[in-house]
Write a protein that holds these residues in place. Structure first.
Motif, PDB file in Angstrom:
ATOM      1  N   ARG A 160       0.855  -1.189   0.000  1.00 49.02           N
ATOM      2  CA  ARG A 160       0.000   0.000   0.000  1.00 49.02           C
ATOM      3  C   ARG A 160       0.889   1.237   0.000  1.00 49.02           C
ATOM      4  O   ARG A 160       1.804   1.351   0.819  1.00 49.02           O
ATOM      5  N   THR A 161       0.674   2.149  -0.943  1.00 46.11           N
ATOM      6  CA  THR A 161       1.392   3.430  -0.938  1.00 46.11           C
ATOM      7  C   THR A 161       0.418   4.517  -0.492  1.00 46.11           C
ATOM      8  O   THR A 161      -0.707   4.606  -1.004  1.00 46.11           O
ATOM      9  N   THR A 162       0.869   5.331   0.442  1.00 46.07           N
ATOM     10  CA  THR A 162       0.009   6.343   1.057  1.00 46.07           C
ATOM     11  C   THR A 162       0.650   7.713   0.967  1.00 46.07           C
ATOM     12  O   THR A 162       1.838   7.872   1.266  1.00 46.07           O
ATOM     13  N   THR A 171      -4.519  12.238   4.588  1.00 47.04           N
ATOM     14  CA  THR A 171      -3.830  11.089   3.998  1.00 47.04           C
ATOM     15  C   THR A 171      -4.720  10.472   2.926  1.00 47.04           C
ATOM     16  O   THR A 171      -5.943  10.586   2.970  1.00 47.04           O
ATOM     17  N   GLU A 172      -4.061   9.832   1.946  1.00 44.45           N
ATOM     18  CA  GLU A 172      -4.805   9.191   0.867  1.00 44.45           C
ATOM     19  C   GLU A 172      -4.031   7.968   0.395  1.00 44.45           C
ATOM     20  O   GLU A 172      -2.825   8.049   0.161  1.00 44.45           O
ATOM     21  N   VAL A 173      -4.724   6.855   0.255  1.00 53.38           N
ATOM     22  CA  VAL A 173      -4.108   5.652  -0.287  1.00 53.38           C
ATOM     23  C   VAL A 173      -4.042   5.801  -1.809  1.00 53.38           C
ATOM     24  O   VAL A 173      -5.068   5.974  -2.473  1.00 53.38           O
ATOM     25  N   LEU A 174      -2.837   5.740  -2.358  1.00 54.50           N
ATOM     26  CA  LEU A 174      -2.661   5.928  -3.799  1.00 54.50           C
ATOM     27  C   LEU A 174      -2.793   4.617  -4.556  1.00 54.50           C
ATOM     28  O   LEU A 174      -3.431   4.556  -5.599  1.00 54.50           O
ATOM     29  N   THR A 175      -2.151   3.577  -4.061  1.00 56.29           N
ATOM     30  CA  THR A 175      -2.251   2.262  -4.693  1.00 56.29           C
ATOM     31  C   THR A 175      -2.261   1.192  -3.605  1.00 56.29           C
ATOM     32  O   THR A 175      -1.698   1.378  -2.524  1.00 56.29           O
ATOM     33  N   GLU A 176      -2.909   0.084  -3.924  1.00 55.77           N
ATOM     34  CA  GLU A 176      -2.880  -1.075  -3.029  1.00 55.77           C
ATOM     35  C   GLU A 176      -3.046  -2.320  -3.882  1.00 55.77           C
ATOM     36  O   GLU A 176      -3.951  -2.401  -4.717  1.00 55.77           O
ATOM     37  N   PHE A 177      -2.132  -3.268  -3.704  1.00 54.20           N
ATOM     38  CA  PHE A 177      -2.195  -4.471  -4.527  1.00 54.20           C
ATOM     39  C   PHE A 177      -1.469  -5.615  -3.815  1.00 54.20           C
ATOM     40  O   PHE A 177      -0.679  -5.390  -2.888  1.00 54.20           O
ATOM     41  N   ALA A 178      -1.756  -6.824  -4.276  1.00 57.20           N
ATOM     42  CA  ALA A 178      -1.146  -8.012  -3.688  1.00 57.20           C
ATOM     43  C   ALA A 178       0.117  -8.377  -4.447  1.00 57.20           C
ATOM     44  O   ALA A 178       0.220  -8.169  -5.658  1.00 57.20           O
ATOM     45  N   VAL A 179       1.111  -8.889  -3.726  1.00 57.38           N
ATOM     46  CA  VAL A 179       2.314  -9.465  -4.337  1.00 57.38           C
ATOM     47  C   VAL A 179       2.391 -10.910  -3.865  1.00 57.38           C
ATOM     48  O   VAL A 179       2.216 -11.197  -2.684  1.00 57.38           O
ATOM     49  N   ASP A 181       4.821 -13.521  -5.219  1.00 56.60           N
ATOM     50  CA  ASP A 181       6.050 -14.295  -5.376  1.00 56.60           C
ATOM     51  C   ASP A 181       6.787 -14.414  -4.044  1.00 56.60           C
ATOM     52  O   ASP A 181       6.569 -13.622  -3.121  1.00 56.60           O
ATOM     53  N   SER A 182       7.692 -15.388  -3.977  1.00 55.00           N
ATOM     54  CA  SER A 182       8.464 -15.554  -2.747  1.00 55.00           C
ATOM     55  C   SER A 182       9.385 -14.361  -2.514  1.00 55.00           C
ATOM     56  O   SER A 182       9.700 -14.016  -1.375  1.00 55.00           O
ATOM     57  N   GLN A 183       9.823 -13.705  -3.610  1.00 56.22           N
ATOM     58  CA  GLN A 183      10.591 -12.462  -3.518  1.00 56.22           C
ATOM     59  C   GLN A 183      10.040 -11.467  -4.516  1.00 56.22           C
ATOM     60  O   GLN A 183       9.820 -11.787  -5.685  1.00 56.22           O
ATOM     61  N   ASN A 184       9.838 -10.232  -4.064  1.00 56.58           N
ATOM     62  CA  ASN A 184       9.282  -9.169  -4.907  1.00 56.58           C
ATOM     63  C   ASN A 184      10.060  -7.886  -4.680  1.00 56.58           C
ATOM     64  O   ASN A 184      10.361  -7.524  -3.532  1.00 56.58           O
ATOM     65  N   SER A 185      10.391  -7.209  -5.747  1.00 55.47           N
ATOM     66  CA  SER A 185      11.039  -5.903  -5.638  1.00 55.47           C
ATOM     67  C   SER A 185       9.964  -4.829  -5.777  1.00 55.47           C
ATOM     68  O   SER A 185       9.358  -4.682  -6.846  1.00 55.47           O
ATOM     69  N   VAL A 186       9.720  -4.093  -4.707  1.00 58.13           N
ATOM     70  CA  VAL A 186       8.707  -3.036  -4.706  1.00 58.13           C
ATOM     71  C   VAL A 186       9.416  -1.692  -4.807  1.00 58.13           C
ATOM     72  O   VAL A 186      10.308  -1.385  -4.012  1.00 58.13           O
ATOM     73  N   VAL A 187       9.023  -0.898  -5.792  1.00 60.04           N
ATOM     74  CA  VAL A 187       9.700   0.365  -6.088  1.00 60.04           C
ATOM     75  C   VAL A 187       8.698   1.499  -6.060  1.00 60.04           C
ATOM     76  O   VAL A 187       7.596   1.383  -6.597  1.00 60.04           O
ATOM     77  N   THR A 188       9.076   2.597  -5.440  1.00 59.40           N
ATOM     78  CA  THR A 188       8.240   3.802  -5.467  1.00 59.40           C
ATOM     79  C   THR A 188       9.100   5.002  -5.861  1.00 59.40           C
ATOM     80  O   THR A 188      10.260   5.096  -5.464  1.00 59.40           O
ATOM     81  N   TYR A 189       8.528   5.884  -6.682  1.00 61.57           N
ATOM     82  CA  TYR A 189       9.223   7.122  -7.016  1.00 61.57           C
ATOM     83  C   TYR A 189       8.208   8.181  -7.423  1.00 61.57           C
ATOM     84  O   TYR A 189       7.020   7.895  -7.594  1.00 61.57           O
ATOM     85  N   TRP A 190       8.678   9.396  -7.597  1.00 63.10           N
ATOM     86  CA  TRP A 190       7.785  10.510  -7.936  1.00 63.10           C
ATOM     87  C   TRP A 190       8.416  11.378  -9.012  1.00 63.10           C
ATOM     88  O   TRP A 190       9.631  11.408  -9.163  1.00 63.10           O
TER      89      TRP A 190
END
Length: 304
Positions: A160-162, A171-179, A181-190
C-alpha cells in the motif's frame, strides 16, 4: 606524444575563476590527471579551484560526506567540472570491497543544485562526418523518476502506498495491490512537475535559436502519469512559441503543431533522422537512454 609550445610569456599564468572540480575514476580520471599536469597547471593558476574526490572508495571512507561537501561548494560558486563517476552495482560493491551500495552522485548533485534540465547536443566539426549532418538538441528532466526511487525486497503480502499532506492532516491511499512471489522488488518514485514550465521555456528557446523542430517524447500511453508532462509542455508552447515557430517554417514537417513522440518512435527516429535539425525533450530516465543512443549515432555530444 604531447607537444607543449613554450612562449616568452610561459611564466605568466592565466588566473582561473572559482570552480568545483569533481574527480572521478577509471580511464577518464587518469587522462584528466595528465591534462591537468601537462596542459593546464603550467599555464593556468587554478588556486581557486576546489577538488573533491568522488571515487567510490573515498565516498565510502567519508560516509559520503565528500558528496555533500561537493554539492554545497557547487551551489556556492555555480561552476562545476565533473569527471565520470561510478554508481556501483552489487558486483562492483563486492569487487571494490565497499560494503555498501552507494547511490548515484549525479542524481544527488542535480537535486542539490535544484536543476531542471540536462542538455546534451551534437557537436559538429567542419569536414568530418559525425553522424548527424545538422544540429540535434536534447533536454532531459534533471530530477525525479527512477533516480529518486525507494525500493525494498519483500515476500508475499500486500503493498500500500500512502500520501500524507505537508501539514499531516490529510492522507490518501494511492495504490494497493497483492504481491505473491516468494521475492518481490517493490519500487516507489515521484515525478516533480513544478519546474516543467521552466524546462519548457528553456527547451523551446534553444530550439528556436538553433532553428530546429521541437518534439516532446513520453510513454504516456502506458505510463499515464506522464500525460501531465506533455500537457504542460504543449500549453507553454502553444501560448508562447507556436506562432514564432510557424513563421520560421520550423513546424512545416509536422502540420504546424508541436508533435508528441512515443519513446519507442523517438528511439527509431534518432537513427532515421540523420539530417538533424530537430530537438527532443523527455523525462529523466527516458532522456538518459535516448541521449546515449543519440551519442552512438552522433559520435560526439556535449553535456551541460
Amino acid at each position: 606524444a604531447l607537444l607543449i609550445l613554450q612562449t616568452a610569456e610561459a611564466d605568466v599564468k592565466i588566473k582561473a575563476p572559482k570552480m568545483v572540480y569533481i574527480v572521478g575514476e577509471e580511464m577518464t580520471a587518469y587522462v584528466m590527471r595528465l591534462v591537468l599536469q601537462l596542459l593546464i597547471e603550467p599555464h593556468v593558476d587554478i588556486s581557486q579551484w576546489r577538488f573533491f574526490d568522488l571515487s567510490c572508495k573515498n565516498r565510502r571512507d567519508t560516509g559520503d560526506h565528500v558528496l555533500e561537501e561537493a554539492i554545497e561548494a557547487g551551489k556556492e560558486c555555480a561552476c562545476i567540472f565533473k569527471e565520470p563517476t561510478i554508481t556501483p552495482d552489487q558486483d562492483q560493491v563486492i569487487e571494490m570491497g565497499l560494503g555498501i551500495a552507494l547511490p548515484s552522485p549525479n542524481g544527488a548533485m542535480r537535486r542539490g543544485f535544484n536543476g531542471f534540465t540536462v542538455s546534451r547536443d551534437t557537436i559538429h566539426v567542419e569536414g568530418l562526418d559525425l553522424g548527424y549532418r545538422n544540429q540535434v538538441l536534447f533536454d532531459r528532466q534533471a530530477v525525479g523518476g527512477e533516480y529518486s526511487a525507494g525500493w525494498k525486497m519483500v515476500g508475499p503480502g500486500r503493498v500500500r502506498t500512502t500520501w500524507c499532506s505537508a501539514d499531516g492532516e490529510t492522507t490518501e491511499v494511492l495504490t494497493e495491490f497483492a504481491v505473491s512471489d516468494s521475492q518481490n522488488s517493490v519500487v516507489t518514485y515521484w515525478n516533480p512537475l513544478d519546474h516543467v514550465e521552466k524546462l519548457a521555456h528553456f527547451f523551446f528557446k534553444r530550439c528556436y535559436d538553433a532553428k530546429v523542430t521541437p518534439y516532446v517524447t513520453t510513454k504516456k500511453t502506458v505510463f499515464k502519469w506522464q500525460e501531465e508532462f506533455w500537457q504542460r509542455m504543449k500549453k507553454c508552447f502553444n501560448s508562447h512559441y507556436r506562432d514564432k515557430f510557424r513563421k520560421a517554417g520550423l513546424l512545416s514537417c509536422c502540420g504546424g503543431e508541436l508533435t508528441h513522440l512515443l519513446t519507442d518512435n523517438a528511439a527509431m527516429q534518432l537513427i532515421n533522422w540523420r539530417g538533424g535539425k530537430f530537438g527532443m525533450v523527455a523525462h529523466n530516465y527516458d532522456g538518459d537512454w535516448l541521449t546515449d543512443e543519440m551519442a552512438q549515432v552522433g559520435v560526439l555530444t556535449g553535456e551541460d
